[in-house]
Design a protein around this motif. Structure first.
Motif, short mmCIF file in Angstrom:
data_model
loop_
_atom_site.label_atom_id
_atom_site.label_comp_id
_atom_site.label_asym_id
_atom_site.label_seq_id
_atom_site.Cartn_x
_atom_site.Cartn_y
_atom_site.Cartn_z
N ILE A 191 20.58 -71.30 26.37
CA ILE A 191 21.83 -70.59 26.52
C ILE A 191 21.56 -69.11 26.23
CG2 ILE A 191 24.25 -70.49 25.87
CD1 ILE A 191 23.26 -73.21 27.04
N ILE A 192 21.77 -68.27 27.25
CA ILE A 192 21.31 -66.89 27.19
C ILE A 192 22.48 -65.92 27.32
CG2 ILE A 192 19.87 -65.16 28.33
CD1 ILE A 192 18.16 -67.51 29.34
N SER A 193 22.51 -64.92 26.46
CA SER A 193 23.43 -63.79 26.57
C SER A 193 22.67 -62.61 27.16
CB SER A 193 23.99 -63.41 25.20
OG SER A 193 24.71 -64.49 24.62
N ASP A 194 23.23 -61.96 28.17
CA ASP A 194 22.54 -60.83 28.78
C ASP A 194 22.43 -59.65 27.83
OD1 ASP A 194 22.30 -62.42 30.96
OD2 ASP A 194 23.61 -61.27 32.28
N ASN A 195 23.35 -59.56 26.87
CA ASN A 195 23.28 -58.53 25.83
C ASN A 195 22.38 -59.06 24.71
OD1 ASN A 195 23.68 -56.46 24.03
ND2 ASN A 195 25.89 -56.77 23.80
N ASP A 196 21.09 -59.18 25.03
CA ASP A 196 20.18 -59.87 24.11
C ASP A 196 19.75 -59.03 22.92
OD1 ASP A 196 18.54 -58.12 25.47
OD2 ASP A 196 17.26 -59.65 26.34
N ASP A 197 20.15 -57.76 22.87
CA ASP A 197 19.89 -56.97 21.67
C ASP A 197 20.76 -57.43 20.51
OD1 ASP A 197 18.01 -55.40 22.92
OD2 ASP A 197 19.44 -53.82 23.46
N VAL A 198 21.90 -58.04 20.84
CA VAL A 198 22.85 -58.47 19.81
C VAL A 198 22.92 -59.98 19.71
CG1 VAL A 198 25.28 -58.37 19.08
CG2 VAL A 198 24.22 -56.37 20.18
N TYR A 199 22.89 -60.66 20.86
CA TYR A 199 23.06 -62.11 20.90
C TYR A 199 21.76 -62.76 21.34
CZ TYR A 199 27.97 -60.69 20.91
OH TYR A 199 29.18 -60.12 20.62
N LYS A 200 21.19 -63.59 20.50
CA LYS A 200 19.91 -64.22 20.79
C LYS A 200 20.11 -65.57 21.51
CE LYS A 200 17.91 -60.79 18.86
NZ LYS A 200 17.33 -59.75 19.76
N PRO A 201 19.13 -65.98 22.31
CA PRO A 201 19.24 -67.27 22.99
C PRO A 201 19.32 -68.42 21.99
CG PRO A 201 17.46 -65.93 23.92
CD PRO A 201 17.90 -65.25 22.66
N TRP A 202 19.98 -69.49 22.41
CA TRP A 202 20.01 -70.70 21.61
C TRP A 202 19.90 -71.90 22.55
CZ3 TRP A 202 24.68 -73.56 22.24
CH2 TRP A 202 25.75 -72.86 22.82
N TYR A 203 19.70 -73.08 21.97
CA TYR A 203 19.32 -74.24 22.78
C TYR A 203 20.25 -75.43 22.53
CZ TYR A 203 15.06 -71.59 23.63
OH TYR A 203 14.18 -70.62 23.99
N ILE A 204 20.47 -76.15 23.60
CA ILE A 204 21.15 -77.44 23.51
C ILE A 204 20.11 -78.51 23.80
CG2 ILE A 204 22.93 -78.93 24.49
CD1 ILE A 204 24.54 -76.43 25.12
N LYS A 205 19.83 -79.34 22.81
CA LYS A 205 18.80 -80.35 22.91
C LYS A 205 19.31 -81.57 23.70
CE LYS A 205 15.89 -78.09 20.29
NZ LYS A 205 14.60 -77.57 20.82
N PRO A 206 18.38 -82.38 24.22
CA PRO A 206 18.80 -83.56 25.00
C PRO A 206 19.78 -84.46 24.25
CG PRO A 206 16.45 -83.20 25.25
CD PRO A 206 16.91 -82.23 24.22
N GLU A 207 19.57 -84.63 22.94
CA GLU A 207 20.46 -85.50 22.17
C GLU A 207 21.84 -84.87 21.97
OE1 GLU A 207 17.63 -83.41 19.21
OE2 GLU A 207 17.54 -84.30 21.22
N GLU A 208 21.99 -83.57 22.29
CA GLU A 208 23.28 -82.89 22.18
C GLU A 208 23.95 -82.68 23.53
OE1 GLU A 208 22.43 -79.82 18.50
OE2 GLU A 208 21.50 -79.36 20.45
N ALA A 209 23.25 -83.02 24.60
CA ALA A 209 23.73 -82.71 25.95
C ALA A 209 25.07 -83.37 26.27
CB ALA A 209 22.69 -83.10 26.98
N SER A 210 25.34 -84.52 25.66
CA SER A 210 26.60 -85.21 25.93
C SER A 210 27.80 -84.44 25.41
CB SER A 210 26.58 -86.62 25.31
OG SER A 210 26.45 -86.53 23.90
N GLU A 211 27.56 -83.46 24.51
CA GLU A 211 28.64 -82.64 23.97
C GLU A 211 28.91 -81.39 24.81
OE1 GLU A 211 28.28 -81.85 19.76
OE2 GLU A 211 26.84 -83.50 19.57
N MET A 212 28.09 -81.22 25.85
CA MET A 212 28.24 -80.06 26.72
C MET A 212 28.98 -80.47 27.99
SD MET A 212 25.18 -77.82 28.48
CE MET A 212 25.49 -76.36 29.47
N PHE A 213 30.13 -79.84 28.24
CA PHE A 213 30.89 -80.12 29.45
C PHE A 213 30.99 -78.85 30.28
CE2 PHE A 213 34.80 -80.26 31.96
CZ PHE A 213 34.55 -81.40 32.70
N ILE A 214 30.45 -78.89 31.49
CA ILE A 214 30.48 -77.73 32.37
C ILE A 214 31.77 -77.74 33.18
CG2 ILE A 214 29.38 -76.63 34.36
CD1 ILE A 214 26.69 -77.65 33.28
N HIS A 215 32.54 -76.65 33.07
CA HIS A 215 33.80 -76.53 33.80
C HIS A 215 33.60 -75.96 35.19
CE1 HIS A 215 36.11 -77.40 30.17
NE2 HIS A 215 35.37 -76.52 29.53
N GLY A 216 32.58 -75.14 35.35
CA GLY A 216 32.35 -74.53 36.65
C GLY A 216 31.27 -73.48 36.56
#
Length: 230
Positions: A191-216
């Motif tokens: 999960i990437i923010s283009d303003n990466d000087d302030v917001y660092k990337p983070w990750y959703i692991k396979p065991e957490e993927a069921s908690e991720m719902f893509i709206h569009g």
């Protein structure tokens, strides 16, 4: 500037645009522009397109409320004045997709406004976009700067509710709503923010993927001009 025609004329002068230039950009006749400026058009159908070309707040252009260049990307208060059933209608959703740390309990259900477009104008400004699949929301925050600015409009393709390759998605994770760039790295979602000087990337692991719902997936965003998202 009490009339629509006066506001259009004023905005044209600020942009140093002639009637002929504006007519060419809108694909209408010079006479049609003259009728708008002279307040002869009773139900103008292309105010949103005019506001985009002139770079002004469409709510101010339509009603005179607010400032010409303040909040020019927020059209949630804009109401189309043409009821022609042949128009293309897009829903504006009651949602704040956070480009910062997330909006808690975000929801992409309630329709608060509808924008109507003349078909020829819509397909000119939004080539390749299927209207039935598009919903419009506003973005809040600065984590996607400079790609998005606070208040930009996002045109979201809600037919894509799965990971469809690298891109910018609206998604819920852990009951929090985000607009972020998503990449697949191995089995993880990055999960990437283009303003990466302030917001660092983070990750959703396979065991957490069921908690991720893509709206569009974000197809287009609009600030002072249209920007197509890759």
């Amino acid at each position: 500037m009490s009339t629509l025609g006066e506001r259009i004329d004023w905005a044209m002068r600020q942009k140093l645009k002639t009637r002929k230039q504006l007519a060419e950009e809108l694909d209408v006749s010079v006479m049609a522009i003259g009728d708008l400026i002279n307040d002869k058009t009773k139900k103008p159908r292309n105010l949103l397109e005019i506001s985009m070309v002139l770079g002004v707040n469409p709510v101010w252009l339509q009603s005179g409320i607010g400032e010409p260049f303040e909040g020019s990307t927020d059209i949630s208060a804009y109401t189309a004045t043409e009821d022609d059933e042949d128009n293309i209608t897009l829903d504006v959703l009651d949602i704040e997709a956070s480009a910062g740390h997330g909006a808690v309990n975000g929801d992409m259900v309630q329709v608060v406004k509808q924008l109507k477009f003349v078909p020829d104008q819509f397909y000119k400004y939004y080539p390749g976009i299927t209207p039935a699949n598009i919903r419009i929301i506003n973005v809040k925050g600065d984590s996607m700067f400079p790609t998005f600015n606070n208040g930009d409009l996002l045109f979201v393709d809600i037919s894509i509710q799965y990971f469809d390759g690298d891109g910018i998605y609206i998604f819920t994770f852990d009951d929090t709503l985000f607009v972020k760039r998503v990449q697949k790295i191995g089995r993880d979602y990055c999960i990437i923010s283009d303003n990466d000087d302030v917001y660092k990337p983070w990750y959703i692991k396979p065991e957490e993927a069921s908690e991720m719902f893509i709206h569009g997936k974000v197809r287009v965003h609009q600030s002072q001009k249209l920007n197509f998202v890759g």
